[in-house]
Design an enzyme around this catalytic site. Structure first.
Site, PDB file in Angstrom:
ATOM      1  N   ASP A   1      40.768  30.492  46.272  1.00 34.39           N
ATOM      2  CA  ASP A   1      41.308  31.054  45.032  1.00 34.39           C
ATOM      3  C   ASP A   1      42.645  30.403  44.691  1.00 34.39           C
ATOM      4  O   ASP A   1      43.599  30.489  45.474  1.00 34.39           O
ATOM      5  CB  ASP A   1      41.459  32.571  45.265  1.00 34.39           C
ATOM      6  CG  ASP A   1      41.699  33.347  43.996  1.00 34.39           C
ATOM      7  OD1 ASP A   1      41.948  32.733  42.951  1.00 34.39           O
ATOM      8  OD2 ASP A   1      41.647  34.588  44.074  1.00 34.39           O
TER       9      ASP A   1
ATOM     10  N   GLY B   1      37.854  29.143  35.824  1.00 34.44           N
ATOM     11  CA  GLY B   1      37.191  28.304  34.828  1.00 34.44           C
ATOM     12  C   GLY B   1      38.062  27.225  34.221  1.00 34.44           C
ATOM     13  O   GLY B   1      37.648  26.530  33.287  1.00 34.44           O
TER      14      GLY B   1
ATOM     15  N   ASP C   1      39.168  37.649  35.927  1.00 32.25           N
ATOM     16  CA  ASP C   1      38.603  38.708  36.773  1.00 32.25           C
ATOM     17  C   ASP C   1      37.784  39.713  35.960  1.00 32.25           C
ATOM     18  O   ASP C   1      38.217  40.212  34.929  1.00 32.25           O
ATOM     19  CB  ASP C   1      39.727  39.467  37.482  1.00 32.25           C
ATOM     20  CG  ASP C   1      40.356  38.643  38.588  1.00 32.25           C
ATOM     21  OD1 ASP C   1      40.122  37.415  38.625  1.00 32.25           O
ATOM     22  OD2 ASP C   1      41.078  39.229  39.402  1.00 32.25           O
TER      23      ASP C   1
HETATM   24  C1  GLA Z   1      42.034  36.921  42.175  1.00 32.51           C
HETATM   25  C2  GLA Z   1      40.515  36.735  42.144  1.00 32.51           C
HETATM   26  C3  GLA Z   1      39.831  38.042  42.526  1.00 32.51           C
HETATM   27  C4  GLA Z   1      40.310  38.470  43.897  1.00 32.51           C
HETATM   28  C5  GLA Z   1      41.828  38.582  43.928  1.00 32.51           C
HETATM   29  C6  GLA Z   1      42.346  38.813  45.336  1.00 32.51           C
HETATM   30  O1  GLA Z   1      42.462  37.810  41.185  1.00 32.51           O
HETATM   31  O2  GLA Z   1      40.102  36.313  40.874  1.00 32.51           O
HETATM   32  O3  GLA Z   1      38.427  37.883  42.510  1.00 32.51           O
HETATM   33  O4  GLA Z   1      39.861  37.540  44.852  1.00 32.51           O
HETATM   34  O5  GLA Z   1      42.443  37.390  43.446  1.00 32.51           O
HETATM   35  O6  GLA Z   1      43.744  38.840  45.400  1.00 32.51           O
END
Ligand code: GLA
Length: 410
Positions: free
Chosen positions: A160, A210, A231
């Site tokens: 991430d 994305g 998200d």
């Molecule tokens: C981001 C991701 C989520 C999750 C959080 C965890 O917001 O997009 O899916 O993994 O981090 O902190």
């Protein structure tokens, strides 16, 4: 000479075996190291801790989820990955080795437990110095972390972007978007190499919301899936807007490399049963990863029935991996179609409006789908055989779906 040279080049490339030389504008996937891992040949299925537990997930919650996947029949329906999201990370020791925090006392033991159930374990990190929840990320420790995951028996990594943006992209290349994107792609490629060197088949899931049309370059950095959106939230507006953002991305999905419109919210928040059904139906139509994100030990029978609908899962897991496209919209109704193996087709009609039947009687045009009625179909939510006729009226409650499979559309 030139023509035969071209033929040789095409014969050597695994990606153009069926094709004429592609026009310059066509999408030709870049060589993918992910495909060499031979994982995620269909969209990954499992459970992830974030959407329900967020920062609070513990070792016990993960064990409970593994138990419930087995007890509820979800494992038998295909849900195999048990994925720990953010907040498992502790500190690095003097040698740079990352340790878990007190919520996860022994990751190897947890992996062994998950594996003993016939399931696989997923984990989470960031290419930045910290994760989104401000735990330790993998920056400058990629090889060490990949080896650590492999030593535990990890089977899946969600990677991430989070603080990589501020700590590396903005710092090293302020105001240079092109260079920032190169840094980001390099960071994802670096972890891919580390995972490959670790010598374990690990599904590689990119999460950078994305940016920079990740679907165009994800395969070239070894991604098996890549988030296409910000998200997801457990409400209709979030789900419906993410769904619409997926129109146009179908050509980038296929075995080993998938668009990821984010994890499921089925059973979370205040989603109604029609909304849960539509969310699940449309993620299946999109060939999306099906990562349940709900509280499995307290799942209602209705939610369980949705998540374990084998006919709908079969759409998602169809071996051709052709993602659905939006065929047409009329008023507040949308019609999506997906080509399936054996010449079959799935058709989904959704009512995005606030009222039952929308504001008018909706008639499904088979002609707009390139079809002619009458056609025999299976309604995948009632299990009944139905006959589709040209311009047939379809009545749908607000936010509900009609999902059918037509075995022989032509
Ligand atoms: C981001 C991701 C989520 C999750 C959080 C965890 O917001 O997009 O899916 O993994 O981090 O902190």
């Amino acid at each position: 000479m030139r023509a035969s040279a071209l033929l040789v080049a095409f014969a050597l490339s695994p990606f153009v075996a069926v094709a004429q030389p592609a026009p310059a504008s066509a999408h030709v996937p870049a060589p993918s190291s992910a495909s060499s891992r031979m994982v995620a040949q269909t969209p990954p299925m499992g459970w992830n801790s974030w959407n329900f537990f967020h920062r609070n997930v513990t070792d016990q919650d993960v064990r409970n989820a593994a138990d419930e996947l087995v007890a509820t029949g979800m494992k038998d329906a295909g849900y195999i990955y048990v994925n720990i999201d953010d907040t498992w990370e502790g500190d690095r020791d003097a040698n740079g080795v990352l340790h878990t925090n007190s919520k996860f006392p022994d990751m190897k033991a947890l992996a062994d437990y998950v594996h003993s159930k016939g399931l696989k374990l997923g984990i989470y990190s960031s290419p930045g110095p910290q994760t989104c929840a401000r735990f330790a990320g993998s920056l400058d420790h990629e090889a060490q972390d990949a080896a650590l995951y492999a030593s535990w028996g990890v089977d899946y990594l969600k990677y991430d972007l989070c603080t990589f943006r501020s700590a590396v992209m903005d710092t090293q290349a302020p105001n240079d978007n092109v260079e920032q994107m190169r840094l980001m792609r390099d960071a994802y490629a670096k972890m891919d190499k580390a995972l490959q060197a670790a010598g374990r088949p690990i599904v590689y899931s990119l999460c950078q919301y994305g940016w920079d049309a990740v679907w165009e370059w994800g395969p070239s950095v070894g991604a098996n899936l890549w988030r296409t959106t910000g998200d997801i939230q457990p409400n209709w507006q979030s789900i419906y807007s993410i769904l619409n953002e997926q129109a146009g991305l179908a050509k980038y999905a296929g075995p080993g490399h998938w668009n990821d419109p984010d994890m499921l919210e089925v059973g979370n928040g205040k989603l109604s049963l029609p909304e849960n059904r539509t969310h699940f139906s449309m993620w299946a139509m999109l060939a999306a990863p099906l990562l349940a994100g709900n509280d499995l030990p307290h799942m209602t029978p209705e939610v369980r029935a949705i998540l374990t609908n084998r006919d709908v899962i079969a759409i998602d897991q169809d071996r051709l991996g052709h993602q659905a496209t939006r065929a047409y919209s009329e008023g507040e109704l949308d019609v999506w179609t997906r080509h399936l193996s054996g010449g079959a087709m799935a058709i989904a009609v959704i009512n995005a409006g606030p009222d039952r039947y929308a504001s008018h009687p909706f008639h499904l045009s088979l002609a707009k789908l390139g079809l002619h009625g009458p056609l025999q179909a299976k309604d995948l939510w009632t299990g009944r055989q139905i006959t589709l006729s040209d311009n047939m009226p379809v009545e749908l409650a607000s936010h509900d779906v009609l999902l059918v499979r037509v075995a022989s559309p032509r």
